[in-house]
Design a protein around this motif. Structure first.
Motif, mmCIF file in Angstrom:
data_model
loop_
_atom_site.group_PDB
_atom_site.id
_atom_site.type_symbol
_atom_site.label_atom_id
_atom_site.label_comp_id
_atom_site.label_asym_id
_atom_site.label_seq_id
_atom_site.Cartn_x
_atom_site.Cartn_y
_atom_site.Cartn_z
ATOM 1 N N GLN A 110 0.702 -1.151 0.384
ATOM 2 C CA GLN A 110 -0.402 0.089 0.365
ATOM 3 C C GLN A 110 1.065 1.538 -0.122
ATOM 4 O O GLN A 110 0.569 2.319 0.685
ATOM 5 C CB GLN A 110 -0.971 -0.206 0.853
ATOM 6 N N SER A 165 -0.692 3.726 -2.918
ATOM 7 C CA SER A 165 -1.776 4.755 -1.685
ATOM 8 C C SER A 165 -1.627 5.610 -1.736
ATOM 9 O O SER A 165 -2.064 6.713 -1.346
ATOM 10 C CB SER A 165 -2.859 3.377 -1.513
ATOM 11 N N HIS A 166 -0.364 5.419 -0.039
ATOM 12 C CA HIS A 166 -0.289 6.110 1.088
ATOM 13 C C HIS A 166 0.253 7.617 -0.250
ATOM 14 O O HIS A 166 0.296 8.890 0.931
ATOM 15 C CB HIS A 166 0.268 5.388 2.385
ATOM 16 N N GLU A 176 -2.285 13.546 8.746
ATOM 17 C CA GLU A 176 -2.915 13.447 9.096
ATOM 18 C C GLU A 176 -2.946 13.932 10.523
ATOM 19 O O GLU A 176 -4.396 14.828 10.950
ATOM 20 C CB GLU A 176 -3.835 11.927 9.282
ATOM 21 N N LYS A 225 0.499 2.649 16.577
ATOM 22 C CA LYS A 225 0.203 1.718 15.642
ATOM 23 C C LYS A 225 1.519 1.717 14.757
ATOM 24 O O LYS A 225 1.506 0.406 14.120
ATOM 25 C CB LYS A 225 -1.081 1.061 15.745
ATOM 26 N N LYS A 237 -5.968 9.765 22.032
ATOM 27 C CA LYS A 237 -5.959 8.279 20.585
ATOM 28 C C LYS A 237 -5.119 8.679 19.526
ATOM 29 O O LYS A 237 -5.049 7.620 19.537
ATOM 30 C CB LYS A 237 -7.667 8.539 21.076
ATOM 31 N N LEU A 238 -5.102 9.776 19.590
ATOM 32 C CA LEU A 238 -4.205 10.094 18.483
ATOM 33 C C LEU A 238 -3.092 9.893 18.245
ATOM 34 O O LEU A 238 -2.221 8.190 17.394
ATOM 35 C CB LEU A 238 -3.580 11.450 17.610
ATOM 36 N N ARG A 288 3.607 -1.126 13.907
ATOM 37 C CA ARG A 288 3.612 -1.518 12.375
ATOM 38 C C ARG A 288 5.199 -1.712 11.381
ATOM 39 O O ARG A 288 6.035 -2.201 10.664
ATOM 40 C CB ARG A 288 2.598 -1.601 11.229
ATOM 41 N N LEU A 335 -2.376 17.373 11.141
ATOM 42 C CA LEU A 335 -3.978 18.587 10.470
ATOM 43 C C LEU A 335 -4.473 18.003 11.626
ATOM 44 O O LEU A 335 -5.359 19.311 12.038
ATOM 45 C CB LEU A 335 -4.094 17.625 8.910
ATOM 46 N N PHE A 336 -5.125 16.815 12.051
ATOM 47 C CA PHE A 336 -6.210 16.075 12.705
ATOM 48 C C PHE A 336 -6.210 17.079 14.258
ATOM 49 O O PHE A 336 -6.401 18.047 14.362
ATOM 50 C CB PHE A 336 -5.876 14.657 13.236
ATOM 51 N N HIS A 377 2.218 10.054 5.285
ATOM 52 C CA HIS A 377 0.815 10.254 5.936
ATOM 53 C C HIS A 377 0.003 10.179 6.407
ATOM 54 O O HIS A 377 -0.429 11.009 7.147
ATOM 55 C CB HIS A 377 0.485 8.652 4.539
ATOM 56 N N LYS A 378 0.755 9.126 7.695
ATOM 57 C CA LYS A 378 0.206 9.257 9.188
ATOM 58 C C LYS A 378 0.087 10.528 9.591
ATOM 59 O O LYS A 378 -0.758 11.160 10.284
ATOM 60 C CB LYS A 378 0.228 8.027 9.769
ATOM 61 N N GLU A 435 4.220 5.354 4.866
ATOM 62 C CA GLU A 435 2.525 4.980 5.024
ATOM 63 C C GLU A 435 2.941 6.047 6.858
ATOM 64 O O GLU A 435 1.554 6.459 7.241
ATOM 65 C CB GLU A 435 2.057 3.814 5.535
ATOM 66 N N VAL A 463 -2.965 5.133 18.105
ATOM 67 C CA VAL A 463 -3.178 4.676 16.765
ATOM 68 C C VAL A 463 -1.555 5.006 16.283
ATOM 69 O O VAL A 463 -1.199 4.472 15.560
ATOM 70 C CB VAL A 463 -4.386 6.084 15.634
#
Lengths: 212, 494
Positions: free
Chosen positions: B239, B242-243, B403, B329, B322-323, B333, B406-407, B399-400, B396, B326
């Motif tokens: 992937q 995609s990322h 996000e 995670k 919670k971010l 990986r 931004l979040f 990319h995370k 990836e 994740v």
């Protein structure tokens, strides 16, 4: 593996309706009851066959949380298909469909095929939204409709594949310009041996009509 | 030094056959910025450009050895605004330096003879340059300078050389000559080879599609298909594409948001914001790390500390709890892949946490298999696969991070991001070195013309991997800019 077309999908809908579970069931054929919260977007891919042609589905599984909406909206563009998912055991997820639909229509191309999915059909006893309501909503807004269960895998294949069929038909009808990647469709790498019949790169549209 | 020169001269059986090229390219040599070019350049230049020797060889003593190659490479790339463009430019510069190589082609092992002289740890081998053939690390060292240069050119020439060998180099060399012949001393045009209007993910996708096509073609005839690894396909499988695509989307949107914010401002406000954004930009373009430092940091201990530091710096900056979970995670990986590297380096105690997470992954078994593998094709396939996975995971991660930035709107230190990039690129190079070393061992009974293309392929993909990672890093810039703008607009929140 080589494919004839690649379709980009997005999966959207409220948080906790089972978007990531549907994807996992479709790509890995397994169910995971507890899922980490999706951040932004995650991906999955699978090859399917329609009309004897290999089609690769590239699926963008978006975060359902409201707070991620501004990020996930960015990913809508360039999708050929969307799975709009609600949870049949949670009325509010059904009530939010209009907002999701507006959002999707606004931020994606107008030809995008949208499949409405009422998920968790295995939880009949806790059902809050009747199947007829889903059907009516879909009819009203021109969507395809299906109830699924990511847990039992019921209708999951069908949901993804029927959406692809619809897209494929639209390509045949010439609704989609397959040479414009903003439509979420990419033509696969073409084999030199078949190039003569597909007439190279610029004849993409003719090719669609030509082979049928 | 003089020993090595003599040795290399003796080694080089093919003095330049095309002197015309040499005069064409001479000026560009001076423009080179990557010291890693030196050893190879020397090898080629020597037969005919004797007078240049003293200067270049003194360069090389500094640049030689360990991971100075990659270190300095990373530095020079990161110090330019757009990694891809820079790489193409530099790649071409070096390809030109290697024009003779691509036509006269000394093998990596030949080149290694000279590199070997300068490797402290291989000092004892210096008198036996003849025996250098088959000696992993040194062969790799010699090949490195040449191969790193090809990365982006391969992409841009539009010819798939993913699994190609030295004839690929030849092709690229010729192609480069054509470009030069068009009279473009500033290389402006050649930069355009990177296909100006296409994004990195498009370029990668095209490369992957070519591979798919090739695979499909050879499927019927080639029964060895299953051990052939295609980087682009694997990168996509993990992937990575995609990322990357998603990261590009976020980057583009952020960029246009920044632009539109700037148009709404005027006067002092505009000047101030411009200054602030300039600071962010600078942090992206002035990423540097000390070359010498890199050489010292060859062992895993230092690397693991660096990685942890870089990751810590990032997770501290993300506010939501919670971010964090994740993000861990993703990091986990990703850390699994990292530990492949660590396993290879036999640094178990140092990275026990990573190893623990990693033990359960299929990749671990995979790498175990490869370590004991007898077939050099299998080692090669494992190498390409690992590179593709590590790169995809890196993308990836970026990319995370994008996000999350931004979040959460949290403050993110560019230095942590650049440090991460540097660490990742170093790791890619270490990974490739380990694999090629394995490859040399596994294929010790094979002839050079079997082994060399495989080694070349690994370095080629390692070089590409590093470029992709650096490009992904650059994509984060507009995201940090818009995040900065949003933060200053709402000082009370967060």
């Amino acid at each position: 593996m080589a494919y004839a077309y690649l379709f980009k999908y997005i999966i959207i809908g409220d948080t906790g309706v089972g978007k990531s579970c549907l994807l996992l069931q479709f790509t890995d054929k397994r169910f995971q009851p507890v899922h980490d919260l999706t951040i932004g977007v995650e991906f999955g891919a699978r090859m399917i066959t329609i009309d004897g042609k290999q089609i690769k589905l590239q699926i963008w599984d978006t975060a359902g949380q409201e707070s991620f909406r501004s990020i996930t909206r960015s990913y809508y563009r360039g999708a050929a298909g969307a799975l709009l998912v609600y949870d049949i055991t949670r009325r509010d997820t059904f009530n939010h469909l209009t907002t999701w639909l507006e959002d999707a229509r606004q931020h994606s191309n107008s030809n995008m095929v949208i499949m409405l999915i009422g998920n968790k059909s295995d939880l009949e006893s806790r059902r809050e939204v009747k199947k007829e309501e889903g059907e009516a909503f879909a009819r009203e807004h021109g969507l395809i409709f299906m109830e699924t269960s990511a847990k039992t895998a019921s209708n999951v294949e069908e949901a993804f594949i029927n959406t692809a069929k619809e897209i494929y038909e639209k390509i045949q009808e010439g609704v989609f310009d397959i040479n414009n990647e903003a439509n979420g469709i990419k033509i696969g790498p073409q084999h030199p041996t078949t190039n003569s019949t597909l007439t190279g790169s610029q004849g993409g549209q003719q090719a669609g009509g030509g082979c049928c | 030094m003089s020993d090595s020169e003599a040795a290399a001269e003796k080694q080089d059986p093919s003095p330049a056959e095309t002197p015309g090229y040499s005069t064409d390219v001479a000026p560009t040599r001076k423009a080179r910025r990557r010291p890693d070019a030196v050893p190879v350049a020397e090898a080629e230049e020597r037969p005919k450009v004797e007078e240049q020797l003293p200067k270049t060889s003194s360069d090389s003593t500094v640049a030689q050895g360990g991971w100075g190659y990659w270190g300095s490479w990373g530095k020079s790339i990161l110090s330019t605004a757009t990694a891809t463009v820079a790489t193409v430019g530099q790649g071409l510069t070096q390809v030109i330096e290697k024009a003779e190589t691509s036509l006269g082609i000394p093998s990596p092992t030949e080149l290694s003879a000279q590199v070997e002289e300068e490797h402290k740890q291989q000092a004892e081998a210096s008198s036996e340059t003849d025996k250098a053939t088959g000696d992993g690390p040194s062969a790799i060292g010699g090949a490195m300078g040449m191969l790193t240069s090809l990365s982006s050119v391969v992409q841009s020439t539009g010819k798939t050389v993913i699994t190609g060998g030295l004839d690929a180099l030849e092709f690229i060399g010729k192609k480069t000559m054509d470009v030069i012949a068009e009279g473009d001393p500033g290389f402006k045009k050649t930069k355009g080879l990177m296909i100006r209007n296409s994004t990195l993910s498009q370029v990668l996708r095209e490369a992957k599609e070519r591979e798919e096509l090739q695979t499909a073609e050879t499927e019927s005839s080639d029964s060895e298909k299953k051990v052939v690894a295609h980087y682009g396909m694997l990168f996509d499988e993990f992937q990575g594409l995609s990322h990357l695509e998603a990261l590009e989307i976020l980057s583009r949107e952020s960029e246009s948001k920044v632009k539109s914010v700037l148009t709404t401002l005027s006067g002092d406000e505009l000047v101030q914001l411009r200054d602030e954004l300039e600071n962010i930009k600078e942090a992206f373009s002035l990423v540097e790390f000390d070359d010498e430092e890199v050489e010292e940091k060859k062992d895993g201990t230092e690397f693991d500390r660096e990685l942890m530091k870089a990751l810590e710096g990032l997770s501290v900056s993300t506010t939501a709890d919670k971010l964090n979970k994740v993000s861990r995670k993703t990091v986990r990986r990703f850390a699994r892949v990292f530990s492949v590297v660590s396993v290879l380096r036999i640094q178990f105690p140092v990275v026990h946490i990573l190893i623990f997470l990693y033990m359960s992954s299929p990749l671990f078994l995979h790498s175990c298999v490869f370590v004991c593998a007898k077939s050099h094709q299998e080692v090669h396939a494992a190498a390409i696969r690992s590179l593709a996975e590590l790169t995809a995971r890196s993308i990836e991660l970026f990319h995370k991070l994008a996000e999350m930035i931004l979040f959460s709107g949290g403050r993110t230190e560019t230095s942590a991001l650049s440090q991460l990039t540097v660490v990742l690129c170093k790791e890619i190079s270490l990974l490739s070195k380990k694999f090629t070393s394995c490859l040399t061992t596994a294929g010790s009974t094979e002839k050079g013309d079997v082994l060399n293309p495989l080694i070349t392929g690994v370095f080629l993909e390692a070089s590409n991997s590093a470029s992709y990672i650096q490009d992904a890093f650059q994509l984060l810039m507009p995201i940090l800019e818009i995040s900065h703008i949003q933060r200053r607009a709402e000082p009370t929140q967060q």
